[in-house]
Design an enzyme around this catalytic site. Structure first.
Site, PDB file in Angstrom:
ATOM      1  N   HIS A  46      -0.744  -2.726  -4.617  1.00  0.00           N
ATOM      2  CA  HIS A  46      -0.530  -3.578  -5.524  1.00  0.00           C
ATOM      3  C   HIS A  46      -0.324  -3.122  -7.073  1.00  0.00           C
ATOM      4  O   HIS A  46      -0.387  -3.949  -7.861  1.00  0.00           O
ATOM      5  CB  HIS A  46      -1.131  -5.147  -5.553  1.00  0.00           C
ATOM      6  CG  HIS A  46      -1.006  -5.848  -4.376  1.00  0.00           C
ATOM      7  ND1 HIS A  46      -0.059  -5.652  -3.468  1.00  0.00           N
ATOM      8  CD2 HIS A  46      -1.651  -6.756  -3.964  1.00  0.00           C
ATOM      9  CE1 HIS A  46      -0.099  -6.397  -2.404  1.00  0.00           C
ATOM     10  NE2 HIS A  46      -1.133  -7.242  -2.603  1.00  0.00           N
TER      11      HIS A  46
ATOM     12  N   HIS B   1       2.994 -13.448  -4.878  1.00  0.00           N
ATOM     13  CA  HIS B   1       1.901 -13.433  -4.103  1.00  0.00           C
ATOM     14  C   HIS B   1       1.338 -14.666  -4.113  1.00  0.00           C
ATOM     15  O   HIS B   1       0.084 -14.797  -4.030  1.00  0.00           O
ATOM     16  CB  HIS B   1       1.078 -12.240  -4.371  1.00  0.00           C
ATOM     17  CG  HIS B   1       0.177 -11.759  -3.444  1.00  0.00           C
ATOM     18  ND1 HIS B   1      -0.755 -12.472  -3.158  1.00  0.00           N
ATOM     19  CD2 HIS B   1      -0.004 -10.528  -2.699  1.00  0.00           C
ATOM     20  CE1 HIS B   1      -1.453 -11.776  -2.303  1.00  0.00           C
ATOM     21  NE2 HIS B   1      -0.910 -10.362  -2.149  1.00  0.00           N
TER      22      HIS B   1
ATOM     23  N   ARG C 198       0.920  -1.204   0.201  1.00  0.00           N
ATOM     24  CA  ARG C 198      -0.029  -0.096  -0.002  1.00  0.00           C
ATOM     25  C   ARG C 198       0.787   1.348   0.046  1.00  0.00           C
ATOM     26  O   ARG C 198       1.819   1.255   0.814  1.00  0.00           O
ATOM     27  CB  ARG C 198      -0.893  -0.105   1.314  1.00  0.00           C
ATOM     28  CG  ARG C 198      -1.966  -1.245   1.033  1.00  0.00           C
ATOM     29  CD  ARG C 198      -2.545  -1.424   2.292  1.00  0.00           C
ATOM     30  NE  ARG C 198      -3.569  -2.460   2.356  1.00  0.00           N
ATOM     31  CZ  ARG C 198      -3.402  -3.780   2.282  1.00  0.00           C
ATOM     32  NH1 ARG C 198      -2.244  -4.123   2.648  1.00  0.00           N
ATOM     33  NH2 ARG C 198      -4.521  -4.481   2.057  1.00  0.00           N
TER      34      ARG C 198
ATOM     35  N   GLU D  96       5.062 -12.674   1.721  1.00  0.00           N
ATOM     36  CA  GLU D  96       5.287 -11.807   0.400  1.00  0.00           C
ATOM     37  C   GLU D  96       6.626 -11.167   0.759  1.00  0.00           C
ATOM     38  O   GLU D  96       6.560  -9.978   1.640  1.00  0.00           O
ATOM     39  CB  GLU D  96       4.125 -10.881   0.277  1.00  0.00           C
ATOM     40  CG  GLU D  96       2.915 -11.372   0.147  1.00  0.00           C
ATOM     41  CD  GLU D  96       1.634 -10.295   0.451  1.00  0.00           C
ATOM     42  OE1 GLU D  96       1.589  -9.230  -0.177  1.00  0.00           O
ATOM     43  OE2 GLU D  96       0.803 -10.787   1.115  1.00  0.00           O
TER      44      GLU D  96
END
Length: 328
Positions: free
Chosen positions: A97, A167, A72, A293
């Protein structure tokens, strides 16, 4: 290596490359560099779909390479070299993303890169999703002795933020939920978040919190109220990169993950629930998979105290990720 047509998207061919090594079989799409399926002895280790059609509308980032900037950015805004930039606000009011059509929703060029490797390339033009500069991205997946090696690179023509993240949603049992999975992460701090899961700017010790995975701990014990994890864990500074940064065990299997990145976003899938079936007809509900991630810290472009994610022509972006899943 087998490369086949898997579907079409907006007039473009979607191709799938399959890498195989012993009991490991990994299917990669040229759509978003998606790892669509990862099998160990025929059992699915990641969440995905059997067909391409659900991906554009129903995938919660299953298996993508997220970017240009994963995670973000507050307000979708940042200032670089005195110039303010407004990005798309696809997680209004924030940017997530890479935007509405980030790298994980683009069709890449795909080519074999040896017997058990595939390389994907994409040129992101100036201004895409509001980002400054054009960037040539390359992602290479290589399967070696059951270990997937993912090399990611981005060469910009001017300074610009880049922060990629692979991801996958993992479930080592192949079905059910992941709350019985044991997790170890070599992180001694985490980033508290506020509204919209934007970091507050604090960097807190994990001691005594639900984010302390320095010794192996199952998700249910760490999160007894099932509120879910979706936070950046700060990997120990100066850690031995030859040692796994994270380990996951369940159902007689173990995942080990190596990274050169400073952070690891742990997301335990508390918001999962796509309306269409996944691999082998499974219905994915809450906690059906978890993400590890590896990436730079979220909102780093707005936090001078966080590790920088600015890449330049002279210092292009690089990331190396290795993931191994094997029977115990």
């Amino acid at each position: 290596m087998n490369v086949t047509t898997f579907g079409r998207h907006e007039g473009q061919e979607i191709r799938e490359a399959v890498l195989e090594d012993g009991p490991t079989r990994i299917a990669v799409l040229n759509y978003g560099c998606v790892i669509r399926d990862w099998r160990l002895d025929g059992v699915p280790m990641v969440l995905g779909f059997d067909r391409f059609e659900p991906y554009p509308d129903h995938s919660p980032s299953f298996g993508i390479v997220a970017g240009r900037v994963a995670n973000r950015i507050a307000g979708g805004r940042f200032t670089l070299d005195g110039v303010a930039h407004q990005l798309s606000q696809n997680a209004a009011p924030n940017h997530l993303h890479g935007g509405h059509v980030g790298l994980g929703r683009r069709v890449w060029e795909m080519a074999p890169h040896g017997a058990k490797a595939v390389q994907l390339t994409y040129r992101s033009p100036e201004g895409e999703e509001g980002y400054p500069g054009a960037v040539d991205f390359t992602v290479t997946f290589q399967l070696r002795d059951g270990r997937l090696i993912c090399d990611m690179a981005g060469r910009p023509d001017r300074p610009t933020p880049i922060n990629l993240a692979q991801h996958n949603y993992y479930n080592l049992a192949g079905a059910g939920d992941i709350r019985d999975h044991y997790v170890r992460i070599d992180a001694d701090r985490y980033l508290p978040v506020g509204a919209g899961l934007i970091p507050t700017g604090e960097i807190m010790a994990v001691n005594g919190t639900m984010f302390d995975f320095r010794t192996s701990r199952d998700i249910a014990a760490a999160d007894p109220d099932a509120t879910g994890h979706d936070h950046n864990l700060c990997l120990v500074a100066g850690r031995d990169s030859a040692q796994p940064a994270a380990e996951l065990t369940a159902a007689g299997r173990r995942l080990r993950l190596w990274t050169d990145q400073p952070g690891l976003q742990l997301y335990t899938g508390s918001k999962l629930g796509p309306p269409v079936p996944g691999l082998d007809g499974q219905r994915y509900g809450r906690f059906a998979g978890l993400c590890l991630e590896a990436q730079g810290w979220p909102d780093a472009v707005n936090r001078p105290g966080f590790p920088s994610i600015i890449a330049t022509p002279d210092a292009p972006y690089r990331q190396r990720l290795e993931v191994e899943i094997a029977a115990l």
